[in-house]
Scaffold this motif. Structure first.
Motif, mmCIF file in Angstrom:
data_model
loop_
_atom_site.group_PDB
_atom_site.id
_atom_site.type_symbol
_atom_site.label_atom_id
_atom_site.label_comp_id
_atom_site.label_asym_id
_atom_site.label_seq_id
_atom_site.Cartn_x
_atom_site.Cartn_y
_atom_site.Cartn_z
ATOM 1 N N SER A 48 0.826 -1.200 0.000
ATOM 2 C CA SER A 48 0.000 0.000 0.000
ATOM 3 C C SER A 48 0.866 1.259 0.000
ATOM 4 O O SER A 48 0.602 2.215 -0.749
ATOM 5 C CB SER A 48 -0.922 -0.008 1.217
ATOM 6 N N LEU A 49 1.909 1.273 0.824
ATOM 7 C CA LEU A 49 2.801 2.436 0.874
ATOM 8 C C LEU A 49 3.530 2.639 -0.443
ATOM 9 O O LEU A 49 3.718 3.784 -0.891
ATOM 10 C CB LEU A 49 3.794 2.282 2.029
ATOM 11 N N LEU A 50 3.955 1.563 -1.079
ATOM 12 C CA LEU A 50 4.624 1.680 -2.381
ATOM 13 C C LEU A 50 3.682 2.240 -3.444
ATOM 14 O O LEU A 50 4.071 3.103 -4.235
ATOM 15 C CB LEU A 50 5.180 0.331 -2.828
ATOM 16 N N LYS A 51 2.444 1.764 -3.455
ATOM 17 C CA LYS A 51 1.475 2.279 -4.416
ATOM 18 C C LYS A 51 1.220 3.767 -4.170
ATOM 19 O O LYS A 51 1.123 4.555 -5.113
ATOM 20 C CB LYS A 51 0.169 1.497 -4.322
ATOM 21 N N HIS A 52 1.121 4.143 -2.904
ATOM 22 C CA HIS A 52 0.914 5.545 -2.561
ATOM 23 C C HIS A 52 2.114 6.385 -3.007
ATOM 24 O O HIS A 52 1.944 7.482 -3.556
ATOM 25 C CB HIS A 52 0.687 5.687 -1.052
ATOM 26 N N ALA A 53 3.322 5.901 -2.800
ATOM 27 C CA ALA A 53 4.526 6.627 -3.209
ATOM 28 C C ALA A 53 4.582 6.774 -4.723
ATOM 29 O O ALA A 53 4.951 7.839 -5.236
ATOM 30 C CB ALA A 53 5.771 5.912 -2.691
ATOM 31 N N ILE A 54 4.205 5.753 -5.458
ATOM 32 C CA ILE A 54 4.201 5.820 -6.922
ATOM 33 C C ILE A 54 3.179 6.848 -7.394
ATOM 34 O O ILE A 54 3.445 7.642 -8.302
ATOM 35 C CB ILE A 54 3.933 4.427 -7.530
ATOM 36 N N ALA A 55 2.000 6.860 -6.752
ATOM 37 C CA ALA A 55 0.969 7.839 -7.118
ATOM 38 C C ALA A 55 1.463 9.257 -6.838
ATOM 39 O O ALA A 55 1.244 10.176 -7.649
ATOM 40 C CB ALA A 55 -0.312 7.549 -6.366
ATOM 41 N N ASP A 65 3.919 10.230 -9.496
ATOM 42 C CA ASP A 65 3.218 10.556 -10.741
ATOM 43 C C ASP A 65 2.612 11.954 -10.665
ATOM 44 O O ASP A 65 2.666 12.719 -11.631
ATOM 45 C CB ASP A 65 2.131 9.521 -11.041
ATOM 46 N N GLN A 66 2.038 12.306 -9.509
ATOM 47 C CA GLN A 66 1.469 13.645 -9.333
ATOM 48 C C GLN A 66 2.553 14.715 -9.430
ATOM 49 O O GLN A 66 2.359 15.753 -10.055
ATOM 50 C CB GLN A 66 0.757 13.752 -7.987
ATOM 51 N N LEU A 67 3.676 14.468 -8.814
ATOM 52 C CA LEU A 67 4.786 15.433 -8.884
ATOM 53 C C LEU A 67 5.279 15.594 -10.313
ATOM 54 O O LEU A 67 5.555 16.707 -10.767
ATOM 55 C CB LEU A 67 5.939 14.993 -7.978
ATOM 56 N N ASN A 68 5.406 14.484 -11.028
ATOM 57 C CA ASN A 68 5.840 14.553 -12.428
ATOM 58 C C ASN A 68 4.831 15.333 -13.268
ATOM 59 O O ASN A 68 5.211 16.137 -14.119
ATOM 60 C CB ASN A 68 6.034 13.149 -13.007
ATOM 61 N N ALA A 69 3.531 15.099 -13.022
ATOM 62 C CA ALA A 69 2.496 15.812 -13.777
ATOM 63 C C ALA A 69 2.539 17.301 -13.445
ATOM 64 O O ALA A 69 2.434 18.151 -14.339
ATOM 65 C CB ALA A 69 1.124 15.226 -13.461
ATOM 66 N N ALA A 70 2.698 17.651 -12.187
ATOM 67 C CA ALA A 70 2.765 19.061 -11.791
ATOM 68 C C ALA A 70 4.001 19.718 -12.384
ATOM 69 O O ALA A 70 3.950 20.867 -12.821
ATOM 70 C CB ALA A 70 2.767 19.175 -10.266
ATOM 71 N N GLN A 71 5.103 19.018 -12.399
ATOM 72 C CA GLN A 71 6.333 19.561 -12.968
ATOM 73 C C GLN A 71 6.175 19.755 -14.479
ATOM 74 O O GLN A 71 6.628 20.746 -15.038
ATOM 75 C CB GLN A 71 7.500 18.638 -12.670
ATOM 76 N N GLY A 72 5.503 18.850 -15.123
ATOM 77 C CA GLY A 72 5.264 18.964 -16.564
ATOM 78 C C GLY A 72 4.374 20.151 -16.883
ATOM 79 O O GLY A 72 4.588 20.853 -17.867
ATOM 80 N N ARG A 73 3.361 20.421 -16.059
ATOM 81 C CA ARG A 73 2.482 21.573 -16.276
ATOM 82 C C ARG A 73 3.241 22.881 -16.072
ATOM 83 O O ARG A 73 3.049 23.839 -16.797
ATOM 84 C CB ARG A 73 1.293 21.513 -15.317
#
Length: 107
Positions: free
Chosen positions: A69-76, A79-87
């Motif tokens: 569960s913690l790994l899935k949360h960290a991956i999510a 992904d959010q950080l990468n998306a925010a950085q891309g925007r």
């Protein structure tokens, strides 16, 4: 003849002969049995150790689920950080520096 055949010393002699013939074979059987006992004790220890390890693994399934569960949360989150950085990279930047209030009035 009957008395000589049933005399106690003859009986003891026959017992002694029997013991001399069968003792080496009995000693070999005893040695073999001891060896098999040692091997089986080792196998029993190995099986008990494996059972204990499996029981500990099943008991720790809660921890593995938590880690998953913690790994899935960290991956999510990544992904959010990468998306925010891309925007933030896609937003156009003004080529000229902003004017300050002091520069706005010539004077």
């Amino acid at each position: 003849m009957y008395v000589l055949a049933n005399e106690p010393s003859v009986a003891l002699y026959r017992l002694q002969e029997h013991v001399r013939r069968s003792l080496p074979e009995l000693a070999q059987h005893k040695s073999d049995m001891q060896s098999w006992e040692e091997q089986s004790q080792g196998a029993i220890y190995t099986v008990e150790y494996a059972c204990s390890a499996i029981k500990n693994m099943t008991d720790s399934s809660v921890y593995f689920k938590s880690i998953d569960s913690l790994l899935k949360h960290a991956i999510a989150m990544k992904d959010q950080l990468n998306a925010a950085q891309g925007r933030s990279e896609k937003t156009p930047k003004c080529p000229c520096p902003p004017r300050t209030v002091l520069n706005a009035h010539p004077g």
